[in-house]
Motif scaffolding. Structure first.
Motif, PDB file in Angstrom:
ATOM      1  N   GLU A 124      60.483  73.374  39.486  1.00  0.00           N
ATOM      2  CA  GLU A 124      59.411  73.091  40.431  1.00  0.00           C
ATOM      3  C   GLU A 124      59.981  72.336  41.633  1.00  0.00           C
ATOM      4  OE1 GLU A 124      55.603  72.784  37.368  1.00  0.00           O
ATOM      5  OE2 GLU A 124      56.366  70.983  38.354  1.00  0.00           O
ATOM      6  N   THR A 167      59.116  70.083  45.187  1.00  0.00           N
ATOM      7  CA  THR A 167      58.137  69.183  45.777  1.00  0.00           C
ATOM      8  C   THR A 167      58.458  68.965  47.245  1.00  0.00           C
ATOM      9  OG1 THR A 167      57.795  68.041  43.672  1.00  0.00           O
ATOM     10  CG2 THR A 167      57.079  66.896  45.666  1.00  0.00           C
ATOM     11  N   SER A 227      41.642  65.063  46.381  1.00  0.00           N
ATOM     12  CA  SER A 227      41.383  65.501  45.007  1.00  0.00           C
ATOM     13  C   SER A 227      39.945  65.940  44.773  1.00  0.00           C
ATOM     14  CB  SER A 227      41.733  64.367  44.029  1.00  0.00           C
ATOM     15  OG  SER A 227      40.924  63.225  44.275  1.00  0.00           O
ATOM     16  N   THR A 238      39.605  70.941  47.342  1.00  0.00           N
ATOM     17  CA  THR A 238      40.524  71.761  46.557  1.00  0.00           C
ATOM     18  C   THR A 238      40.111  73.229  46.573  1.00  0.00           C
ATOM     19  OG1 THR A 238      40.871  69.845  45.116  1.00  0.00           O
ATOM     20  CG2 THR A 238      41.671  71.962  44.332  1.00  0.00           C
ATOM     21  N   GLU A 245      41.590  72.314  38.536  1.00  0.00           N
ATOM     22  CA  GLU A 245      42.363  71.239  37.916  1.00  0.00           C
ATOM     23  C   GLU A 245      43.865  71.494  38.048  1.00  0.00           C
ATOM     24  OE1 GLU A 245      42.732  68.944  33.584  1.00  0.00           O
ATOM     25  OE2 GLU A 245      41.303  70.589  33.883  1.00  0.00           O
ATOM     26  N   SER A 246      44.280  72.748  37.913  1.00  0.00           N
ATOM     27  CA  SER A 246      45.687  73.078  38.068  1.00  0.00           C
ATOM     28  C   SER A 246      46.169  72.809  39.497  1.00  0.00           C
ATOM     29  CB  SER A 246      45.918  74.547  37.709  1.00  0.00           C
ATOM     30  OG  SER A 246      47.260  74.926  37.930  1.00  0.00           O
ATOM     31  N   ASN A 301      44.801  70.644  41.562  1.00  0.00           N
ATOM     32  CA  ASN A 301      44.785  69.196  41.750  1.00  0.00           C
ATOM     33  C   ASN A 301      46.055  68.543  41.230  1.00  0.00           C
ATOM     34  OD1 ASN A 301      42.566  68.263  43.173  1.00  0.00           O
ATOM     35  ND2 ASN A 301      41.192  68.523  41.439  1.00  0.00           N
ATOM     36  N   SER A 302      46.614  69.116  40.162  1.00  0.00           N
ATOM     37  CA  SER A 302      47.858  68.568  39.631  1.00  0.00           C
ATOM     38  C   SER A 302      49.059  68.910  40.504  1.00  0.00           C
ATOM     39  CB  SER A 302      48.097  69.091  38.211  1.00  0.00           C
ATOM     40  OG  SER A 302      48.280  70.500  38.206  1.00  0.00           O
ATOM     41  N   CYS A 303      48.898  69.882  41.406  1.00  0.00           N
ATOM     42  CA  CYS A 303      50.010  70.286  42.277  1.00  0.00           C
ATOM     43  C   CYS A 303      50.044  69.507  43.582  1.00  0.00           C
ATOM     44  CB  CYS A 303      49.922  71.786  42.585  1.00  0.00           C
ATOM     45  SG  CYS A 303      50.140  72.859  41.149  1.00  0.00           S
ATOM     46  N   SER A 314      48.961  65.878  45.844  1.00  0.00           N
ATOM     47  CA  SER A 314      48.657  64.457  45.695  1.00  0.00           C
ATOM     48  C   SER A 314      48.773  63.781  47.047  1.00  0.00           C
ATOM     49  CB  SER A 314      49.602  63.787  44.690  1.00  0.00           C
ATOM     50  OG  SER A 314      50.935  63.818  45.156  1.00  0.00           O
ATOM     51  N   THR A 367      53.589  70.393  44.957  1.00  0.00           N
ATOM     52  CA  THR A 367      54.598  70.840  44.004  1.00  0.00           C
ATOM     53  C   THR A 367      54.258  72.250  43.528  1.00  0.00           C
ATOM     54  OG1 THR A 367      54.962  68.564  43.260  1.00  0.00           O
ATOM     55  CG2 THR A 367      55.750  70.322  41.827  1.00  0.00           C
TER      56      THR A 367
END
Length: 374
Positions: free
Chosen positions: A54, A56, A106, A111, A185-186, A188-190, A192, A207
């Motif tokens: 991955e 970033t 977020s 999103t 949700e996926s 949101n995890s990528c 920030s 990311t």
């Protein structure tokens, strides 16, 4: 001399003896410990190389806050108030300050708005949604863990009469299906956003498994966040500008109508010396001048409202723009390798030190229970 100083502590001697005994046990089983540590290294390598790479990309943004704009004006306003002069520069509270930017990024509407954004990848142009659904790989063990849930979900979808299919690919942020909620949700995890409370510098990170797409996603999140803040900060000024334009259009129409009435009266009564005609022309001329004054004032209000919009539009300084990352940020193969080696070393050492006594105690306990039953 004191007797306590001469005699040694028996508990300390016993502790030293126990430590020496434990060390001797470990040394005697060093081959076993080394073997299990090597097994841990192999497991760590397998895990490290099974996790997809991955990348970033980060952007650093320095937003302009309302305090910077009203600080000097507030000081002048305080001095002017002493002299009895009102400058009208009272500071207004800003509801969306930099500390709330992570919550904005977020949020579900923000999103969901990113899912249809098109990004350039090594395989061509793809939307964020298609990248997450079709071009994102997972470790092999994740498929094993998801298999029971996928089977249960497939059975439920067969016997269920309710279908939560998207209508024409449109996602409603107010009512998300389970699949859409997992997708949000996926994403949101990528992405920030972190704020430095001392400098108010906002760091936006994205990311993804594609380096080029990660850089473009970070740039897109920055642009969307800037657009959101600008829309909020200028919403009242833009509403005032629209109202001023509406009043200006009405005043212009009334002025043109008054001009037509005055010109028509002058042409109709040209060459006549009636007093009534002169009075009507004077009245229409006054109405025309009054409409012109109103129109001029409305036009000035439009210019002032446009200047207010420009004044309230915040300025963002891009401290560090997005760049395509060269090296992957995840996984950290050395840390995974060291972690698994340490874990297997500790586990094998604990087994060598404590397992025999525990097994003997368990056997003794069973023998005692068996003798009692007999």
């Amino acid at each position: 001399m004191n007797e306590n100083n001469i005699t040694s502590d028996p508990n300390q001697e016993e502790q030293e003896i126990d430590l020496l005994e434990l060390a001797s046990k470990l040394w005697a089983k060093r081959r076993t410990i080394i073997k299990w540590t090597l097994i841990g290294a192999v497991c760590g390598l397998v895990i490290a190389f099974s996790i997809p790479k991955e990348y970033t990309a980060s952007v650093k943004l320095a937003p302009e806050t309302s305090n910077n704009k009203t600080g000097a004006a507030g000081g002048l306003g305080a001095l002017a108030s002493i002299a009895g002069i009102s400058m009208g520069t009272g500071s207004s509270a800003d509801a969306v300050y930099p500390e709330l930017y992570p919550d904005v990024v977020s949020s579900i509407p923000f999103t969901v708005g990113l899912l249809n954004v098109k990004l350039d990848t090594k395989d061509g142009e793809e939307t964020v949604q298609s990248i997450l659904e079709d071009h994102t790989s997972a470790p092999w063990w994740s498929y094993i863990m998801k298999a029971p849930g996928a089977i249960i979900g497939g059975v439920k979808s067969i016997f269920s009469s309710d279908k939560d299919d998207e209508k024409d690919g449109v996602i409603d942020p107010y009512h998300l299906t389970p699949k859409q909620a997992a997708l949000v949700e996926s994403l949101n995890s990528c992405i920030s956003a972190n704020v430095d409370t001392k400098t108010s510098v906002v760091t936006i990170s994205a990311t993804l498994q594609d380096a080029l797409a990660a850089a473009q996603l970070a740039d897109t999140v920055m642009a969307r966040l800037k657009e959101y803040v600008v829309d909020y900060r200028t919403s009242k000024s833009r509403q005032d500008l629209e109202y001023a334009k509406k009043i200006n259009d009405e005043a212009r129409a009334e002025y043109y109508e008054a001009q037509k009435r005055y010109a028509s009266a002058v042409d109709r009564n040209q060459g006549l010396s009636k007093q009534s005609a002169s009075i009507e022309i004077d009245r229409l001329e006054n109405e025309k001048e009054l409409a012109f004054n109103v129109y001029t004032t409305a036009a000035q209000q439009v210019k002032m409202a446009e200047a207010k919009v420009q004044e309230t539009t915040p300025v963002f300084a891009v401290v560090q723009p997005a760049t395509v990352p060269v090296r992957p940020s995840k996984p950290s193969k050395p840390m995974i390798l060291i972690g698994f080696m340490f874990l297997f070393f500790v586990a094998s050492s604990a087994y060598i030190l404590f397992a025999p006594s525990l097994i003997e105690g368990f056997k003794a306990h069973r023998n005692v229970e068996g003798s009692e039953k007999v």
